[in-house]
Design an enzyme around this catalytic site. Structure first.
Site, PDB file in Angstrom:
ATOM      1  N   HIS A 132      11.659  -6.610  -5.581  1.00 44.67           N
ATOM      2  CA  HIS A 132      10.374  -6.692  -6.273  1.00 44.67           C
ATOM      3  C   HIS A 132      10.231  -5.458  -7.169  1.00 44.67           C
ATOM      4  CE1 HIS A 132       8.123  -9.537  -3.279  1.00 44.67           C
ATOM      5  NE2 HIS A 132       9.324  -9.988  -3.606  1.00 44.67           N
ATOM      6  N   CYS A 182       2.542  -7.166  -2.446  1.00 46.78           N
ATOM      7  CA  CYS A 182       2.646  -8.032  -1.269  1.00 46.78           C
ATOM      8  C   CYS A 182       2.781  -7.143  -0.028  1.00 46.78           C
ATOM      9  CB  CYS A 182       3.857  -8.956  -1.408  1.00 46.78           C
ATOM     10  SG  CYS A 182       5.450  -8.104  -1.276  1.00 46.78           S
ATOM     11  N   GLU A 239       7.961  -3.187  -7.416  1.00 46.80           N
ATOM     12  CA  GLU A 239       7.568  -1.964  -6.728  1.00 46.80           C
ATOM     13  C   GLU A 239       8.751  -1.327  -6.006  1.00 46.80           C
ATOM     14  OE1 GLU A 239       4.041  -4.866  -5.948  1.00 46.80           O
ATOM     15  OE2 GLU A 239       6.174  -5.014  -6.433  1.00 46.80           O
ATOM     16  N   CYS A 261       5.964  -4.879  -0.032  1.00 44.45           N
ATOM     17  CA  CYS A 261       5.849  -3.743  -0.940  1.00 44.45           C
ATOM     18  C   CYS A 261       4.815  -2.736  -0.445  1.00 44.45           C
ATOM     19  CB  CYS A 261       5.522  -4.222  -2.349  1.00 44.45           C
ATOM     20  SG  CYS A 261       6.896  -5.135  -3.100  1.00 44.45           S
TER      21      CYS A 261
END
Length: 154
Positions: A52, A82, A54, A85
């Site tokens: 992701h 999410c 992040e 993360c």
């Protein structure tokens, strides 16, 4: 430089993700006014469910700084983090998260759950949401509309 400036840079990274066929989410880490980490969504291209935006920005910053802890830093991300993360952000000791659009399906900064407000956890990251939310949300909406073969009317 302010939150909107850095969110604009994160939006540029999100556009890179979209151009690569990934969900257009971008993130960056800022420490003492300097960008020290950049990332955008890459789980499809990297065959990595953890890639992701992040996580990629955290990895970049940690490598550049030679430390897996990033105290005093701010993470800018175009979409609400999410749960995965959020956990990584807290483990890295990021001081502040600034996000653009809310994520009503997987958001862990208040939309579905608020892990950052969980008092039983040992690190607390401050949160600021809805920075350039319309631009961030429009980028995502346009991406998914195009994926479904429809044109999004503004």
């Amino acid at each position: 430089m302010d939150d909107e400036y850095f969110m604009g840079l994160a939006l540029d990274l999100a556009r890179e993700a979209g151009a690569a066929g990934e969900v257009p989410v971008g993130a960056l880490i800022v420490l003492e006014g300097e960008v020290v980490g950049r990332g955008f969504n890459q789980p499809i291209g990297r065959h990595d469910p953890t890639a992701h935006a992040e996580i990629m920005a955290l990895r970049d910053a940690a490598t550049r700084l030679g430390n897996y802890r990033l105290p005093g830093s701010t993470l800018y991300v175009t979409l609400e983090p999410c749960a995965m993360c959020a956990g990584a952000i807290m483990h890295a000791r990021v001081e502040r998260v600034v996000f653009g659009a809310r994520d009503p399906k997987t958001g862990a900064a208040g939309s579905v759950i608020d892990l950052f407000a969980e008092s039983r956890l040992n690190h607390h990251t401050s949160i600021a949401g809805n920075v350039l939310a319309e631009a961030c949300g429009s980028l995502l909406s346009g991406f998914f509309a195009a994926r479904r073969g429809r044109t999004l009317v503004a």
